[in-house]
Design a protein around this motif. Structure first.
Motif, PDB file in Angstrom:
ATOM      1  N   LEU A  20      37.145  89.596  33.829  1.00 49.65           N
ATOM      2  CA  LEU A  20      35.850  90.255  33.977  1.00 49.65           C
ATOM      3  C   LEU A  20      35.664  91.298  32.883  1.00 49.65           C
ATOM      4  CD1 LEU A  20      35.818  90.796  37.857  1.00 49.65           C
ATOM      5  CD2 LEU A  20      34.490  89.115  36.576  1.00 49.65           C
ATOM      6  N   GLU A  21      34.436  91.473  32.460  1.00 51.24           N
ATOM      7  CA  GLU A  21      34.122  92.433  31.402  1.00 51.24           C
ATOM      8  C   GLU A  21      33.473  93.676  32.000  1.00 51.24           C
ATOM      9  OE1 GLU A  21      31.210  92.795  27.459  1.00 51.24           O
ATOM     10  OE2 GLU A  21      31.693  90.824  28.308  1.00 51.24           O
ATOM     11  N   LYS A  22      34.044  94.846  31.678  1.00 53.11           N
ATOM     12  CA  LYS A  22      33.456  96.099  32.139  1.00 53.11           C
ATOM     13  C   LYS A  22      32.149  96.365  31.402  1.00 53.11           C
ATOM     14  CE  LYS A  22      37.727  98.517  33.434  1.00 53.11           C
ATOM     15  NZ  LYS A  22      38.568  99.715  33.206  1.00 53.11           N
ATOM     16  N   VAL A  23      31.123  96.760  32.158  1.00 53.29           N
ATOM     17  CA  VAL A  23      29.829  97.069  31.546  1.00 53.29           C
ATOM     18  C   VAL A  23      29.389  98.495  31.862  1.00 53.29           C
ATOM     19  CG1 VAL A  23      29.025  94.686  31.456  1.00 53.29           C
ATOM     20  CG2 VAL A  23      28.630  96.028  33.528  1.00 53.29           C
ATOM     21  N   GLY A  24      30.320  99.314  32.360  1.00 50.92           N
ATOM     22  CA  GLY A  24      29.982 100.694  32.701  1.00 50.92           C
ATOM     23  C   GLY A  24      29.491 100.822  34.124  1.00 50.92           C
TER      24      GLY A  24
END
Length: 312
Positions: free
Chosen positions: A231-235
């Protein structure tokens, strides 16, 4: 020029990155739903001085002779271990005991817009009665029998029913209380004393007390991914699915009991999984590693100075 100069530079750069990750972990030690990062190093290419020689009947084998040329960042992993639970006794503070994530969206979930995953369950009701997170994103609910399930906003305000005095007319009843159970269903009670589950028929919200229509009942949308590390962190403590988190990058959203994602606990928040003892220990390791690589550069510089001064 000496290879150790460049090896020292690569090591310093790596430990700078490690300190950046540690600093972010420590800064988020009390962030709800935060997942810590971890830096993994690997060596760069090696210069072969001599290759290996296999043993023969006349002599033994010889190992290869190689000089390493420094290190680099192999990966910066997101560690999805559970965070510590914090009891708040607030009905809309939710935690998931399991692998599932809550699903939130910046648009009305009925529009099937972008979906984000989060472990931060500090939700509230806005002025329109919608369940939202701290950034105003809608908390998605699901209903129906389709797969993937139809998404809908969780709106807890009022609903219309036929007027008992005149069936041709309708009256509006407000929901006076609500609670969220371990399967994510919203149990509601209206001002007339009726109780049941919050439901949606595709057009209108209503109080459903008919056990023959369970598919209309709204439950919190959840998702489970095959590789959470992808998963990619997007804030804002949110993640977006990638092609390495789920095959094809497709997110399957469903009820938590259908995707075996665990159970939902009301009145508790999942806090950060950062362990300060571990982070400070890693900070010391990174600091000493940075200093050791800086000393390598200083020593190499001293050697070069001696070489330059051979002829005076």
């Amino acid at each position: 020029m000496l290879k150790s100069l460049y090896s020292g530079i690569s090591g310093m750069k790596g430990f700078q990155t490690k300190l950046d990750v540690i600093g972010n972990n420590v800064a988020n030690v009390n962030t709800v739903g935060f997942k810590k990062g971890r830096v993994i190093f690997q060596d760069i290419i090696n210069q072969n001085i001599a290759g290996a020689t296999a043993p023969t009947t006349q002599s033994g084998g010889v190992n290869p002779k190689q000089i390493g040329l420094g290190s680099k960042i192999s990966s910066i992993d997101t560690i999805h271990t559970p965070g510590s639970p914090m009891t708040t006794n607030v009905g809309t503070d939710l935690a998931i005991d399991g692998d599932a994530f809550f699903v939130v969206t910046p648009d009305d979930p009925n529009k099937n817009g972008a979906s984000y995953l989060t472990k931060a369950g500090n939700f509230t009701r806005d002025a329109n009665g919608n369940l939202v997170n701290s950034n105003g994103y809608f908390v998605s609910g699901v209903y129906g029998t389709a797969s993937p399930k139809d998404k809908v906003a969780i709106n807890i305000t009022d609903y219309t029913v036929p007027d008992p005095a005149d069936p041709t007319k309708t009256i509006t009843l407000k929901f006076t209380s609500y609670s969220i159970d371990s399967e994510g269903y919203i149990n509601v009670k209206d001002e007339a004393g009726n109780s049941g589950k919050l439901a949606f028929d595709g057009t209108n919200y209503y109080l459903n007390s008919d056990p023959a229509k369970p598919n209309d009942n709204i439950s919190l949308a959840t998702a489970v991914v095959s590789n959470p590390g992808g998963l990619e962190k997007v804030g804002n403590t949110m993640f977006v699915v990638t092609g390495n988190a789920e095959a094809g990058g497709k997110l399957t959203i469903d009820r938590i009991q259908n995707n075996s994602g665990g159970t939902i606990i009301s009145g508790i928040l999942e806090m950060s999984n950062v362990d300060l003892t571990e982070e400070f220990t890693e900070m010391i390791v990174a600091q000493r590693g940075f200093q050791a690589n800086a000393r390598t550069i200083t020593t190499s510089d001293s050697i070069l100075e001696e070489v330059v001064n051979l002829k005076r």
